[in-house]
Design a protein around this motif. Structure first.
Motif, short mmCIF file in Angstrom:
data_model
loop_
_atom_site.label_atom_id
_atom_site.label_comp_id
_atom_site.label_asym_id
_atom_site.label_seq_id
_atom_site.Cartn_x
_atom_site.Cartn_y
_atom_site.Cartn_z
N LEU A 120 50.00 43.23 45.82
CA LEU A 120 48.66 42.28 45.79
C LEU A 120 48.10 42.38 44.54
O LEU A 120 47.50 41.35 44.00
CB LEU A 120 47.79 42.86 46.95
N ASP A 121 48.08 43.47 43.84
CA ASP A 121 47.40 43.74 42.52
C ASP A 121 48.21 42.83 41.50
O ASP A 121 47.49 42.20 40.66
CB ASP A 121 47.44 45.04 41.87
N LEU B 195 47.22 39.26 42.08
CA LEU B 195 45.72 39.06 41.25
C LEU B 195 45.76 38.99 39.78
O LEU B 195 44.92 38.04 39.23
CB LEU B 195 44.78 40.23 41.69
N GLU C 269 48.00 35.11 38.95
CA GLU C 269 47.56 33.91 39.74
C GLU C 269 46.68 33.04 38.55
O GLU C 269 46.68 31.86 38.84
CB GLU C 269 46.71 34.22 41.07
N ARG D 117 50.17 34.73 48.60
CA ARG D 117 48.92 35.45 48.89
C ARG D 117 48.63 35.84 50.49
O ARG D 117 48.50 36.96 50.73
CB ARG D 117 47.67 34.32 48.49
N LEU E 172 48.48 39.69 51.64
CA LEU E 172 47.65 39.99 52.46
C LEU E 172 47.89 40.68 53.86
O LEU E 172 47.67 42.24 54.24
CB LEU E 172 46.80 39.14 52.88
N MET F 242 41.26 47.10 47.02
CA MET F 242 41.52 45.64 46.32
C MET F 242 41.72 44.70 47.63
O MET F 242 41.81 43.61 47.52
CB MET F 242 42.63 45.79 45.74
N ALA G 76 40.67 40.89 47.56
CA ALA G 76 41.47 39.74 47.61
C ALA G 76 41.21 38.83 48.82
O ALA G 76 41.20 37.66 48.89
CB ALA G 76 43.05 40.32 47.81
N GLN G 77 40.89 39.58 50.14
CA GLN G 77 40.62 38.78 51.46
C GLN G 77 39.50 37.89 51.07
O GLN G 77 39.54 36.68 51.40
CB GLN G 77 40.45 39.86 52.57
N LYS H 83 38.18 36.73 48.28
CA LYS H 83 38.50 35.81 47.26
C LYS H 83 39.56 34.69 47.61
O LYS H 83 39.50 33.31 47.27
CB LYS H 83 39.19 36.36 45.90
N TRP H 84 40.58 34.90 48.35
CA TRP H 84 41.64 33.87 48.68
C TRP H 84 41.44 33.40 50.06
O TRP H 84 41.70 32.25 50.23
CB TRP H 84 42.94 34.90 49.03
#
Length: 449
Positions: free
Chosen positions: A315-316, A319, A322, A421, A425, A437, A441-442, A444-445
């Motif tokens: 996930l990091d 981020l 992307e 993504r 998640l 994070m 991310a949740q 943001k995405w």
């Protein structure tokens, strides 16, 4: 206890080593918690407190670039140059019968990242962290052992690719990161000594003061930006994802303090390269923990649990990468998550795991020291089983990973970023749902809290 079969054997071997330094036999030997690779044991000798750092097995040291004798020499050189490093008293020898390692004088302070992040003056501590890193980078080759390796950037990336193949080569996000590293490999610069693991968890602090720099096993000569970037990875900020520099403050403050102490200028492009490199490196390092357990080299429960933290780094990594995708792909909606099936009939595997975890929670107060830590790890492991059973997540895809490595698929491929993504998640929500994070991310995405 690794190769040591009993507490008595450890005590006897340690006493033999201490005698060579004119020290009294150890008392009150206690295993310290934590340590993803090496063991640490605290004990008293005479009127002082000390720490034994050792490998869980001699075979565990076979593929390492240097042994504990070299690590001890590096620490001695750093200590002598004013780095807040421990004093090394004596190294273990084969005749001691307790593996490979060395004894250090115990330092004050705590290594607990959450306790450090709660201290009153994080900005002061950040400046001291930058100061010590600059001192480490100033250590001359002549003061260090001759077998400290120098990193070749291209060879290092090839090494990560080889680890990826050994681990199944089926993680698309890691493949994306490997391709990016090859496409963005920087030119060599004059190397400095890198600590190699300079981050919260390996630093001691008390009352907003840096009191120790630990765990030098990954030291090497290389680009100073690697050390600077590693401590700024999201995973090492712990709960303070809003503080990019080691969870202690702003990146600008960290860079300013480092530049003032070192006289060197920090390059943003090189910093980003090493941030991506180390994120891929740690993702593969987590995966590798499972192989240590399977081989029998180290059957600690923590190994298999750490292997599932790969999803944090995936996930990091996404981020980080992307921003290179076309604007249209960055704006593409993420597919919705699948609704979990409601269990029926007999208890599922996940429900059994949950029941065991709940029972373990009732006995945790009976545990002390490392056993209490391992019980917490066991409960985390059972939670992973339960969540994976409910979500049935699947993020492995060898064909897509190969296409990304070959450049046949990129972040410009329509819909790929949105799919990655969603996979990142879902996998992280099953593996480590409390990872800070994930919420970022949740939001943001998907726009969801």
């Amino acid at each position: 206890m690794g190769e040591t079969e009993s507490a008595g054997a450890l005590e006897q071997g340690l006493a033999q080593a201490l005698a060579r330094a004119g020290m009294a036999a150890p008392e009150g030997i206690t295993r310290l918690t934590g340590g993803a690779t090496m063991e640490s044991w605290r004990f008293a000798s005479g009127d002082g407190d000390y720490v034994l750092r050792r490998a869980p097995s001699l075979s565990f040291m076979e593929d390492r670039p240097f042994g504990h004798d070299t690590e001890a020499a590096i620490i001695r050189a750093a200590h002598g140059a004013g780095v807040t490093a421990p004093e090394v008293l004596v190294e273990l020898q084969p005749g001691d019968g307790i593996g490979s390692g060395f004894v250090m004088r115990a330092l004050p302070g705590t290594p607990d990242p959450r306790a450090i992040l709660a201290m009153d003056e994080p900005a002061q501590l950040l400046r001291q962290v930058a100061r010590d890193l600059a001192k480490i980078h100033s250590l001359p080759r002549a003061a260090l052992p001759g077998d400290v390796p120098e990193m070749d950037y291209a060879e290092a990336v090839d090494g990560l690719a080889a680890q990826f193949d050994e681990a199944g080569a089926d993680r698309p996000i890691i493949a994306l990161g490997l391709r990016w590293l090859r496409d963005n490999l920087p030119e060599r610069v004059e190397p400095v000594l890198n600590h190699g693991d300079y981050r919260l968890g390996n630093l001691l602090a008390a009352d907003s003061q840096l009191t120790g720099v630990l765990d030098w096993e990954l030291a090497h000569f290389g680009d100073r930006h690697e050390d600077l970037a590693f401590g700024c990875m999201a995973v090492w900020r712990f709960a303070r994802v809003d503080r990019p520099a080691l969870g202690l403050g702003s990146l600008q403050d960290y860079v300013d303090a480092y530049q003032a102490e070192s006289g060197a200028q920090v390059d943003a492009g090189r910093f980003r390269f090493w941030l991506v490199y180390r994120t891929v490196w740690w993702a593969l390092g987590c995966l590798r923990m499972a192989s240590f357990w399977r081989s029998g080299d180290d059957r600690m429960l923590e190994r298999v649990v750490i292997s599932r933290r790969t999803s944090e780094q995936e996930l990091d990594l996404l981020l980080l990468l992307e921003e290179d995708a076309p604007a249209a792909e960055q704006a593409r909606p993420v597919p919705p998550a699948d609704d979990p099936l409601e269990p029926e009939g007999e208890a599922s595997v996940g429900e059994i795991a949950t029941a065991i975890a709940e029972w373990l929670g009732t006995v945790k107060d009976r545990m002390e020291g490392h056993d209490r830590f391992q019980l917490a790890v066991a409960r985390n492991a059972l939670g992973m089983i339960a969540r994976n059973d409910a979500a049935a997540t699947q993020s492995e895809d060898a064909m897509l990973a190969q296409d990304l490595l070959d450049g046949k698929a990129t972040l410009a491929t329509p819909g790929l970023l949105a799919m990655l993504r969603r996979a990142a998640l879902d996998k992280l929500a099953a593996d480590v749902p409390k990872y800070p994070m994930l919420a970022l991310a949740q939001a943001k995405w998907t726009g969801e809290d």
